[in-house]
Design an enzyme around this catalytic site. Structure first.
Site, PDB file in Angstrom:
ATOM      1  N   LYS A 194      34.000  39.540  39.903  1.00  0.00           N
ATOM      2  CA  LYS A 194      35.143  40.603  39.695  1.00  0.00           C
ATOM      3  C   LYS A 194      34.587  42.027  39.675  1.00  0.00           C
ATOM      4  O   LYS A 194      33.502  42.060  38.886  1.00  0.00           O
ATOM      5  CB  LYS A 194      35.815  40.151  38.471  1.00  0.00           C
ATOM      6  CG  LYS A 194      37.019  40.969  38.192  1.00  0.00           C
ATOM      7  CD  LYS A 194      37.884  40.426  36.950  1.00  0.00           C
ATOM      8  CE  LYS A 194      39.093  41.673  36.566  1.00  0.00           C
ATOM      9  NZ  LYS A 194      39.941  41.135  35.450  1.00  0.00           N
ATOM     10  N   SER A 243      44.921  40.160  36.443  1.00  0.00           N
ATOM     11  CA  SER A 243      44.212  41.247  37.090  1.00  0.00           C
ATOM     12  C   SER A 243      42.908  40.545  38.094  1.00  0.00           C
ATOM     13  O   SER A 243      42.631  41.352  38.856  1.00  0.00           O
ATOM     14  CB  SER A 243      43.724  42.184  36.128  1.00  0.00           C
ATOM     15  OG  SER A 243      42.684  41.768  35.383  1.00  0.00           O
ATOM     16  N   SER A 291      44.371  37.068  32.537  1.00  0.00           N
ATOM     17  CA  SER A 291      44.052  37.716  34.060  1.00  0.00           C
ATOM     18  C   SER A 291      43.157  36.496  34.643  1.00  0.00           C
ATOM     19  O   SER A 291      42.665  36.741  35.571  1.00  0.00           O
ATOM     20  CB  SER A 291      43.174  38.784  33.581  1.00  0.00           C
ATOM     21  OG  SER A 291      44.106  39.873  33.796  1.00  0.00           O
TER      22      SER A 291
HETATM   23  N1  GLN Z   1      48.216  41.278  32.831  1.00  0.00           N
HETATM   24  C1  GLN Z   1      47.987  41.713  31.296  1.00  0.00           C
HETATM   25  C2  GLN Z   1      47.985  43.253  31.478  1.00  0.00           C
HETATM   26  O1  GLN Z   1      48.330  43.920  32.382  1.00  0.00           O
HETATM   27  C3  GLN Z   1      46.532  41.039  31.337  1.00  0.00           C
HETATM   28  C4  GLN Z   1      45.537  41.847  31.947  1.00  0.00           C
HETATM   29  C5  GLN Z   1      44.104  41.057  31.580  1.00  0.00           C
HETATM   30  O2  GLN Z   1      44.153  39.856  31.163  1.00  0.00           O
HETATM   31  N2  GLN Z   1      43.268  41.735  31.905  1.00  0.00           N
HETATM   32  O3  GLN Z   1      47.292  43.939  30.532  1.00  0.00           O
END
Ligand code: GLN
Length: 497
Positions: free
Chosen positions: A78, A153, A177
């Site tokens: 990532k 994400s 995410s």
């Molecule tokens: N979708 C969640 C957010 O937008 C979690 C994102 C994540 O786990 N990095 O914060």
């Protein structure tokens, strides 16, 4: 079987036995990646850099050395994990020119295990999002249906494995995410216990929630990678020094007595009927395999999203304050005053304002503003401190539940993958896609998502297992029980290359 269809364990064994070389493996994935460019999985990938690492592994094997348990295995990364000298941009214009001077601990560990670092995977900017549409590089497409999002994400990391452009990858999970994109892309994703994997070199979003974890095709591959990346680290004070279990050996054991808790709150309104059916079928299978199934309640989970959207933005507003163009991040080239008010400001302040305005995307700005407000004098007690109390209650709910059961089970996401653009204009609808994953982060617990079905439209459905702190071995064991009896982890998207 083609090299790109192999699991990590098969690739590692084949390279070690010299059935094929690390270079052949790397080249096979590079060729496939090239043909699947339209998926927009990678934001930085230099074939030369990949092949050089593979060559070094082959050389060591030829010299009779053992380069490590992951020798020659390509691992997609990532775009928020620091790799020395390689672009690490967090999906943001703000970090477009950043090349870290050091490796994240997980990267060091992968390198010393002999892995081949394979490109940087796309992501929502600074890991804020659930669809990978918030990336400055444009969205990644879901390999199962390219009109749909891969989740986020870590959407690039999940799609990298699902599209077989890499056998495994690393992502991060702050509110879902890893698990949410794993569910929507039909692969296994694990968010370890907070502190199980070092966060040193992970570009921070919300430091009390962030955790690094892998994406794989199945549970044995997950065990393999987890063994390589877990463990204490003096450079991350929140990292747990407890010894790392031999996960590979643990997964083959059958739990003597297994009590599984169905979380009542995770089967309410908003749950897609096909997702519910697949998850209920999975529960029935566990019962058939001898597990005792009980219904349990996490009564405060209904406040999970609300508490998270105070805590995470609060931490992000602090973590992202450093990107103002002075020491860190994009520096605006033109910050001449636009009006009389701006004329009164010192040039330095105008430079910072312009740099942040240009460098950050809309969602990141929204979070910074939310967090700054929630932490501001006079409001902190109403928002931030209250959210911390809710967080404690959520954690207590889990502690109570784990007095009665060993693991919790439920859907990972309320629906299969949604269409590109479907939720991008409605942040609240987007936030709700993490409704079943977010509480796990607030409580610091490990959570695993694994494929458990396909919708009538052919989209993957994810099953989530959550356990007490440091119960990764148990979670993997329980997941493996399911995998042995079902075909879902062997399903692949139909991609023409
Ligand atoms: N979708 C969640 C957010 O937008 C979690 C994102 C994540 O786990 N990095 O914060």
């Amino acid at each position: 079987m083609q090299l790109t269809e192999m699991k990590a364990a098969e690739l590692v064994a084949g390279i070690a036995a010299r059935k094929f070389s690390a270079v052949e493996v790397a080249q096979a994935f590079l060729n496939r990646t090239e043909k699947l460019k339209h998926l927009n999985v990678y934001v930085h990938l230099e074939p030369e850099v990949v092949l050089d690492q593979a060559k070094a592994v082959d050389k060591r094997i030829a010299a009779g050395e053992n380069p490590g348990p992951l020798a020659g295995l390509p691992v997609a990364i990532k775009d928020l994990l620091c790799v020395k000298g390689e672009p690490t941009t967090c999906g943001s214009r703000m970090l477009k020119n950043f090349r870290p001077p050091y490796d994240a601990t997980v990267i060091e560990k992968l390198k010393s295990a002999g892995a081949v670092l394979y490109g940087k995977a796309n992501m929502d900017e600074f890991a804020m999002g659930s669809s990978t549409e918030n990336s400055c590089y444009g969205p990644t497409l879901n390999p199962w249906d390219t009109k749909r999002i891969p989740g986020g994400s870590s959407g690039g990391s999940a799609a990298a494995v699902a599209a077989m452009t890499a056998p495994v990858s690393l992502g991060s999970d702050t509110g879902g995410s890893i698990r949410q994109p794993a569910a929507l892309c039909g692969v296994v994703g694990l968010k370890p216990t907070y502190g199980r994997v070092s966060r040193y070199g992970l570009i921070a979003f919300a430091s009390s929630l962030d955790q690094i974890g892998p994406f794989t095709w199945d549970v044995p591959d997950m065990a393999l990678i987890m063994e390589a990346i877990s463990g204490g680290d003096s450079r991350d004070a929140t990292c747990v020094p407890d010894p790392v279990p031999n996960y590979l050996a643990e997964i083959e054991k059958k739990p003597e007595k297994l009590r599984i808790g169905i979380v009542r709150e995770f089967f309410g309104e908003g749950l897609d009927p096909e997702v519910e059916k697949s998850v209920r079928d999975a529960i029935a299978l566990y019962e058939k395999l001898g597990a005792e199934i009980k219904e349990v309640s996490l009564p405060h989970s209904k406040y999970g999203i609300a508490a998270y959207y105070i805590v995470a933005p609060a931490e992000c507003s602090s973590n992202l304050a450093r990107y103002d163009g002075t020491l860190f991040g994009h520096r605006s080239a033109d910050y001449s005053p636009a009006n009389d008010d701006e004329k009164k400001l010192p040039a330095l302040v105008r430079m910072m304002m312009a740099s942040r305005a240009e460098g950050f995307g809309a969602e990141v700005k929204r979070r910074i503003m939310l967090g700054t407000y929630a932490l501001s004098a006079g409001y902190a007690d109403q928002y931030y401190n209250k959210a911390l109390k809710v967080r404690r209650l959520i954690r207590n709910d889990f502690e109570t539940a784990f007095k009665e059961v060993d693991v919790l089970i439920g859907p990972t996401t309320p629906t299969p993958a949604f269409a590109l653009g479907e939720k991008s204009a409605d942040p609240l609808a987007m936030y709700l896609s993490d409704i079943y994953t977010i509480t796990t982060n607030l409580a610091g617990l490990p959570g695993l998502s694994m494929p458990c079905g396909l919708s009538s439209g052919g989209l993957p459905i994810g099953l989530q297992l959550v356990g007490p702190a440091l119960s990764e071995a148990k979670l993997l064991q329980v997941a493996r029980m399911f995998e042995r009896e079902t075909p879902w982890h062997t399903k692949r998207p139909n991609l023409t290359v």
